[in-house]
Design a protein around this motif. Structure first.
Motif, mmCIF file in Angstrom:
data_model
loop_
_atom_site.group_PDB
_atom_site.id
_atom_site.type_symbol
_atom_site.label_atom_id
_atom_site.label_comp_id
_atom_site.label_asym_id
_atom_site.label_seq_id
_atom_site.Cartn_x
_atom_site.Cartn_y
_atom_site.Cartn_z
ATOM 1 N N GLU A 102 -12.309 7.237 -4.587
ATOM 2 C CA GLU A 102 -10.976 7.756 -4.284
ATOM 3 C C GLU A 102 -9.978 7.388 -5.385
ATOM 4 O O GLU A 102 -10.150 6.371 -6.059
ATOM 5 N N PRO A 103 -8.961 8.233 -5.601
ATOM 6 C CA PRO A 103 -8.610 9.451 -4.845
ATOM 7 C C PRO A 103 -9.345 10.699 -5.333
ATOM 8 O O PRO A 103 -9.080 11.793 -4.861
ATOM 9 N N SER A 123 -11.352 12.855 -2.714
ATOM 10 C CA SER A 123 -10.498 13.687 -1.861
ATOM 11 C C SER A 123 -10.023 14.927 -2.601
ATOM 12 O O SER A 123 -9.945 16.015 -2.026
ATOM 13 N N GLY A 166 -6.121 12.815 2.133
ATOM 14 C CA GLY A 166 -6.908 11.740 1.541
ATOM 15 C C GLY A 166 -6.304 11.259 0.238
ATOM 16 O O GLY A 166 -6.338 10.067 -0.080
ATOM 17 N N ILE A 167 -5.734 12.188 -0.525
ATOM 18 C CA ILE A 167 -5.055 11.824 -1.771
ATOM 19 C C ILE A 167 -3.871 10.918 -1.452
ATOM 20 O O ILE A 167 -3.661 9.891 -2.110
ATOM 21 N N ARG A 195 -3.498 8.990 1.083
ATOM 22 C CA ARG A 195 -3.931 7.683 1.583
ATOM 23 C C ARG A 195 -4.203 6.698 0.457
ATOM 24 O O ARG A 195 -4.215 5.490 0.661
ATOM 25 N N GLY A 196 -4.409 7.214 -0.744
ATOM 26 C CA GLY A 196 -4.646 6.335 -1.881
ATOM 27 C C GLY A 196 -3.436 5.517 -2.261
ATOM 28 O O GLY A 196 -3.557 4.515 -2.982
ATOM 29 N N GLY A 219 -3.439 4.472 -6.038
ATOM 30 C CA GLY A 219 -4.284 5.641 -6.235
ATOM 31 C C GLY A 219 -3.646 6.628 -7.185
ATOM 32 O O GLY A 219 -4.329 7.231 -8.028
ATOM 33 N N LEU A 231 -4.981 7.800 -10.800
ATOM 34 C CA LEU A 231 -5.100 9.234 -11.071
ATOM 35 C C LEU A 231 -4.386 9.596 -12.373
ATOM 36 O O LEU A 231 -4.908 10.352 -13.197
#
Length: 334
Positions: free
Chosen positions: A107-108, A111, A119-120, A122-123, A127, A131
């Protein structure tokens, strides 16, 4: 009067009539903030500009000190359903995925590849940082500029289907033009990546790259094939958001602005700082128009406007209601 004299008199009369008939159209064409409704919000802006530019007046400000700063996401261009730069990151992950099989379970990235937007989110912040490092580092500044420019040439907004370059707010572009026409120097001060914005800001807003302040990752001078380059490193250098915005203004602009525009609590410290003493003017774009754009504020994951909205009236910050104060939101609106 001779026949020739009568002819000349008639010609002058016709010319005068044409001039008088044309005058309202000329005045209308030169009317400031044409895409704004005639509301108190528009008048407050005009009154401020008039006060600060009238020589001899109590509120006069010398041209060198007429500094205006604008947030970008949600203030100059749309930030829903997600930040435009996040859209760029998502596309970059999909492009780079074949080189990173480990992303299928990490992750992310997992997702993103599965189309799971929640889900992105939630990082969390870490996260997003990871990214950004994966999609923005490991290349030269020139290479990154080309990647960004090529992306903007084809990428489209998921709701409107329009190029992201058309998703700028027409009333705010008119405000930028109006301020510059009255001797203001305009800057962008945004939490977005500075090298993501700079390739397009001059074309979109008339703001050159050197007048863009934003978040940065670390860069390092290097020689590649005997050519000097700036390499982008996987390391955060500066976050231009929240308290970082006044810091960035002080560091990179060197003059305290007298005009500030934002739209979220990420602009709160900048709004406070600019209006700490006269003649500071603050404007908040309130996204109330779910038909032409989006309606959101206190609960939004992107562009949350809560604390600044609560304090706006007490601090005399102008809250611009997108529904009521703007005739158009985008240039392509009917």
């Amino acid at each position: 009067m001779t026949a020739m004299g009568q002819l000349l008199a008639a010609a002058r009369a016709c010319l005068l009539a044409v001039t008088l008939l044309a005058a309202p159209a000329v005045a209308l064409a030169q009317e400031p903030l044409a895409s704004w409704n005639d509301t108190p919000a528009r008048q407050r802006i005009i009154d401020f500009v008039k006060a600060t530019t009238t020589e001899g007046g109590a509120g006069f400000v010398a041209p060198d000190d007429r500094i205006a700063v604008f947030d970008n996401d949600g203030t100059l261009w749309t930030e829903q359903p997600f930040y435009i730069q996040l859209g760029f990151m998502l596309d970059r992950v999909k492009t780079l995925a074949p080189e990173h099989p480990e992303w299928k379970t990490k992750e992310p990235f997992a997702s993103i590849l599965n189309g799971d937007v929640k889900g992105i989110a939630r990082g969390g912040e870490m996260g997003m940082v990871e990214l950004g490092m994966a999609t923005h580092a490991g290349m030269t500044t020139d290479e990154f500029e080309k990647i960004v420019t090529d992306w903007f040439a084809t990428a489209k907004h998921p709701k409107s289907g329009r190029p992201y370059t058309e998703m700028t707010f027409l009333p705010m572009r008119e405000l930028l033009d109006y301020l510059r026409a009255n001797g203001f120097t305009t800057y962008i001060v945004s939490g977005g990546g500075v090298e993501f914005m700079r390739p397009v800001t001059e074309k979109l807003y008339g703001i050159p790259p050197q007048q863009v302040v934003g978040s940065t990752i670390a860069t390092q001078y290097a020689i590649v094939d005997d050519v000097p380059v700036m390499k982008r490193l996987p390391k955060i250098d500066f976050i231009d958001d929240g308290p970082g915005k006044p810091t960035g203004i002080n560091k990179f602009i060197g003059r305290k602005p007298i005009f500030v525009a934002g739209n979220s609590d990420g602009d709160y410290e900048m709004l406070r700082w600019v209006t700490a003493k006269t003649p500071g003017f603050a404007l908040i774009v309130h996204h109330t128009d779910g038909a032409r754009e989006y309606a959101y504020d206190r609960q939004s994951a992107f562009g949350k406007l809560d604390k600044a909205l609560d304090e706006a009236e007490r601090r005399n910050w102008l809250v611009v209601d997108m529904t009521n104060d703007w005739k158009k939101v985008f240039a392509f609106d009917q």
